[in-house]
Design a protein around this motif. Structure first.
Motif, PDB file in Angstrom:
ATOM      1  N   SER A  86      13.592   8.062   2.688  1.00  0.00           N
ATOM      2  CA  SER A  86      14.190   9.357   2.569  1.00  0.00           C
ATOM      3  C   SER A  86      14.293   9.709   0.997  1.00  0.00           C
ATOM      4  CB  SER A  86      15.578   9.509   3.025  1.00  0.00           C
ATOM      5  OG  SER A  86      16.589   8.972   2.433  1.00  0.00           O
ATOM      6  N   ASP A  87      14.781  10.902   0.774  1.00  0.00           N
ATOM      7  CA  ASP A  87      14.978  11.165  -0.583  1.00  0.00           C
ATOM      8  C   ASP A  87      16.590  11.153  -0.842  1.00  0.00           C
ATOM      9  OD1 ASP A  87      15.598  13.346   0.399  1.00  0.00           O
ATOM     10  OD2 ASP A  87      14.835  14.911  -1.183  1.00  0.00           O
ATOM     11  N   HIS A  88      17.584  10.652   0.005  1.00  0.00           N
ATOM     12  CA  HIS A  88      18.900  10.650  -0.290  1.00  0.00           C
ATOM     13  C   HIS A  88      19.421   9.504  -1.220  1.00  0.00           C
ATOM     14  CE1 HIS A  88      18.744  12.240   4.446  1.00  0.00           C
ATOM     15  NE2 HIS A  88      18.529  13.308   3.243  1.00  0.00           N
ATOM     16  N   SER A  89      20.527   9.624  -1.419  1.00  0.00           N
ATOM     17  CA  SER A  89      21.347   8.692  -2.310  1.00  0.00           C
ATOM     18  C   SER A  89      21.311   7.031  -1.630  1.00  0.00           C
ATOM     19  CB  SER A  89      22.562   9.012  -2.802  1.00  0.00           C
ATOM     20  OG  SER A  89      23.529   9.097  -1.854  1.00  0.00           O
ATOM     21  N   ASP A  90      21.367   7.030  -0.445  1.00  0.00           N
ATOM     22  CA  ASP A  90      21.399   6.053   0.220  1.00  0.00           C
ATOM     23  C   ASP A  90      20.079   5.577   1.046  1.00  0.00           C
ATOM     24  OD1 ASP A  90      21.361   7.861   2.044  1.00  0.00           O
ATOM     25  OD2 ASP A  90      22.943   6.814   3.520  1.00  0.00           O
ATOM     26  N   ALA A  91      19.179   5.941   0.378  1.00  0.00           N
ATOM     27  CA  ALA A  91      17.664   5.729   0.647  1.00  0.00           C
ATOM     28  C   ALA A  91      17.412   3.994   0.836  1.00  0.00           C
ATOM     29  CB  ALA A  91      16.675   6.599   0.080  1.00  0.00           C
ATOM     30  N   LYS A  92      16.489   3.773   1.871  1.00  0.00           N
ATOM     31  CA  LYS A  92      16.074   2.276   1.527  1.00  0.00           C
ATOM     32  C   LYS A  92      14.740   2.042   1.178  1.00  0.00           C
ATOM     33  CE  LYS A  92      17.032   2.271   6.036  1.00  0.00           C
ATOM     34  NZ  LYS A  92      17.798   3.339   6.243  1.00  0.00           N
ATOM     35  N   LEU A  93      14.581   1.248   0.274  1.00  0.00           N
ATOM     36  CA  LEU A  93      13.299   0.883  -0.519  1.00  0.00           C
ATOM     37  C   LEU A  93      12.436   0.286   0.881  1.00  0.00           C
ATOM     38  CD1 LEU A  93      11.566   0.616  -3.062  1.00  0.00           C
ATOM     39  CD2 LEU A  93      12.513  -1.500  -3.284  1.00  0.00           C
ATOM     40  N   ILE A  94      11.390   0.955   1.373  1.00  0.00           N
ATOM     41  CA  ILE A  94      10.569   0.264   2.352  1.00  0.00           C
ATOM     42  C   ILE A  94       9.335  -0.305   2.065  1.00  0.00           C
ATOM     43  CG2 ILE A  94      11.914   1.575   3.978  1.00  0.00           C
ATOM     44  CD1 ILE A  94       9.523   3.558   4.276  1.00  0.00           C
ATOM     45  N   GLY A  95       8.910  -0.101   0.804  1.00  0.00           N
ATOM     46  CA  GLY A  95       7.545  -0.890   0.436  1.00  0.00           C
ATOM     47  C   GLY A  95       7.070   0.030  -0.992  1.00  0.00           C
ATOM     48  N   ALA A 146      -5.916  14.234  -5.422  1.00  0.00           N
ATOM     49  CA  ALA A 146      -6.931  14.382  -4.459  1.00  0.00           C
ATOM     50  C   ALA A 146      -8.217  13.429  -4.601  1.00  0.00           C
ATOM     51  CB  ALA A 146      -7.452  15.942  -4.038  1.00  0.00           C
ATOM     52  N   GLN A 147      -8.272  13.164  -5.790  1.00  0.00           N
ATOM     53  CA  GLN A 147      -9.301  12.133  -6.065  1.00  0.00           C
ATOM     54  C   GLN A 147      -8.976  10.810  -6.316  1.00  0.00           C
ATOM     55  OE1 GLN A 147     -12.567  13.254  -7.159  1.00  0.00           O
ATOM     56  NE2 GLN A 147     -12.060  15.369  -6.424  1.00  0.00           N
ATOM     57  N   THR A 148      -7.842  10.506  -5.590  1.00  0.00           N
ATOM     58  CA  THR A 148      -7.231   8.852  -5.841  1.00  0.00           C
ATOM     59  C   THR A 148      -7.424   8.279  -4.488  1.00  0.00           C
ATOM     60  OG1 THR A 148      -4.957   9.710  -5.467  1.00  0.00           O
ATOM     61  CG2 THR A 148      -5.848   9.662  -7.832  1.00  0.00           C
ATOM     62  N   TYR A 149      -6.897   6.969  -4.923  1.00  0.00           N
ATOM     63  CA  TYR A 149      -6.962   6.174  -3.592  1.00  0.00           C
ATOM     64  C   TYR A 149      -5.681   5.027  -3.807  1.00  0.00           C
ATOM     65  CZ  TYR A 149     -11.955   7.214  -3.102  1.00  0.00           C
ATOM     66  OH  TYR A 149     -12.970   7.900  -2.880  1.00  0.00           O
ATOM     67  N   GLY A 150      -5.002   4.908  -2.327  1.00  0.00           N
ATOM     68  CA  GLY A 150      -3.869   4.120  -2.473  1.00  0.00           C
ATOM     69  C   GLY A 150      -3.872   2.849  -1.690  1.00  0.00           C
ATOM     70  N   LYS A 151      -3.181   1.889  -2.137  1.00  0.00           N
ATOM     71  CA  LYS A 151      -2.772   1.050  -1.484  1.00  0.00           C
ATOM     72  C   LYS A 151      -1.188   0.685  -1.169  1.00  0.00           C
ATOM     73  CE  LYS A 151      -3.670  -3.407  -2.675  1.00  0.00           C
ATOM     74  NZ  LYS A 151      -4.624  -4.754  -3.050  1.00  0.00           N
ATOM     75  N   PHE A 152      -0.794   0.857   0.299  1.00  0.00           N
ATOM     76  CA  PHE A 152       0.571   0.938   0.540  1.00  0.00           C
ATOM     77  C   PHE A 152       0.941  -0.160   1.563  1.00  0.00           C
ATOM     78  CE2 PHE A 152       3.685   3.777   2.884  1.00  0.00           C
ATOM     79  CZ  PHE A 152       4.904   3.091   2.630  1.00  0.00           C
ATOM     80  N   TRP A 153       1.897  -1.053   0.908  1.00  0.00           N
ATOM     81  CA  TRP A 153       2.450  -2.092   1.619  1.00  0.00           C
ATOM     82  C   TRP A 153       3.770  -1.837   2.090  1.00  0.00           C
ATOM     83  CZ3 TRP A 153      -0.615  -5.625   3.495  1.00  0.00           C
ATOM     84  CH2 TRP A 153      -1.980  -5.941   2.628  1.00  0.00           C
ATOM     85  N   CYS A 154       4.089  -1.647   3.337  1.00  0.00           N
ATOM     86  CA  CYS A 154       5.374  -1.570   3.987  1.00  0.00           C
ATOM     87  C   CYS A 154       5.953  -2.819   4.104  1.00  0.00           C
ATOM     88  CB  CYS A 154       5.168  -0.752   5.211  1.00  0.00           C
ATOM     89  SG  CYS A 154       6.880  -0.449   5.914  1.00  0.00           S
TER      90      CYS A 154
END
Length: 245
Positions: A86-95, A146-154
């Protein structure tokens, strides 16, 4: 060993919103305020963009999460993101997610490309938004993204109720397709109402954004008869450290 989408009996669970532990003391709050003043926190201060989008698990496309990326640009061709629930102050870092331009992505070997997803559909469909930042001012940024690529680890699967980051990281993919059927309408509606947006309106405004058409191995699940990727943990022989001279 349990597979990456199974929940072991001993796994702590809850609603995913409150990690275990006692409330912070007043003394701890004072220490934290002091460190904020005394230390530079330079990496965090380089975060310049908040993006909200949706991601699915590579090994289980039926599971989707809303992901909030706080983005740092290290160069025009490379971005790194801390991903929160989330974008709250208590958000958890998930990846974490790494984002590269098409130019960089095309230098990657085929086996590496399979781990990455494209952002073209996320952007043009209106799934990718930059909350509270006027659309008219972010158009050039969106054209680049829109011209980019991502590698997302949760690293923390909060959607299954984990109250701690458990198990191996999970590779995440981007929803793709000719419509938004992969993302439940209620998820989009809830997000849009929160930020006073309209996904359909954004899609119309972004119709002129160009997406890469090169033949590569990004979004591999679409090209592999439904094969995704999952990480498992297994014992291995430890490499011994050389003795000090």
């Amino acid at each position: 060993m349990a597979s990456s989408d199974e929940t072991p009996e001993a796994m702590p669970q809850g609603d995913g919103s409150v990690p275990p532990g006692k409330p912070m003391t007043m003394g701890q709050h004072l220490i934290d305020k002091g460190t904020q003043i005394a230390q530079t926190m330079q990496p965090i201060k380089q975060m310049t963009l908040h993006a909200c989008t949706f991601s699915s698990y590579s090994h289980d496309m039926s599971r989707l999460i809303e992901a909030h990326h706080l983005i740092t640009r290290l160069s025009q061709d490379f971005l790194q993101c801390a991903v929160y629930d989330s974008d709250h102050s208590d958000a958890k870092l998930i990846g974490i997610e790494y984002i590269v331009s098409t130019k960089v992505f095309e230098t990657l070997p085929p086996e590496e490309q399979k781990l990455w997803h494209s952002h073209g559909f996320e952007v043009t469909s209106g799934l990718w938004v930059n909350p509270r930042f006027p659309e008219m001012f972010q158009k050039s940024e969106l054209q680049d993204l829109a011209q980019t690529y991502g590698k997302f680890w949760c690293t923390w699967q909060v959607d299954r109720g984990d109250i701690l980051p458990l198990g191996a990281p999970a590779l995440m993919m981007s929803p793709q397709g000719v419509n938004l059927g992969m993302v439940p309408p209620e998820m989009i509606k809830k997000r849009d109402e929160r930020y006073k947006l309209s996904c359909e309106s954004l899609m119309a405004k972004r119709a002129d954004i160009v997406v890469p058409q090169s033949m590569n191995l990004a979004d591999y699940w679409m090209k592999s008869d439904g094969k995704g990727f999952a990480i498992d943990i297994e014992p291995t022989d430890m490499k011994e450290r050389e003795p000090f001279p």
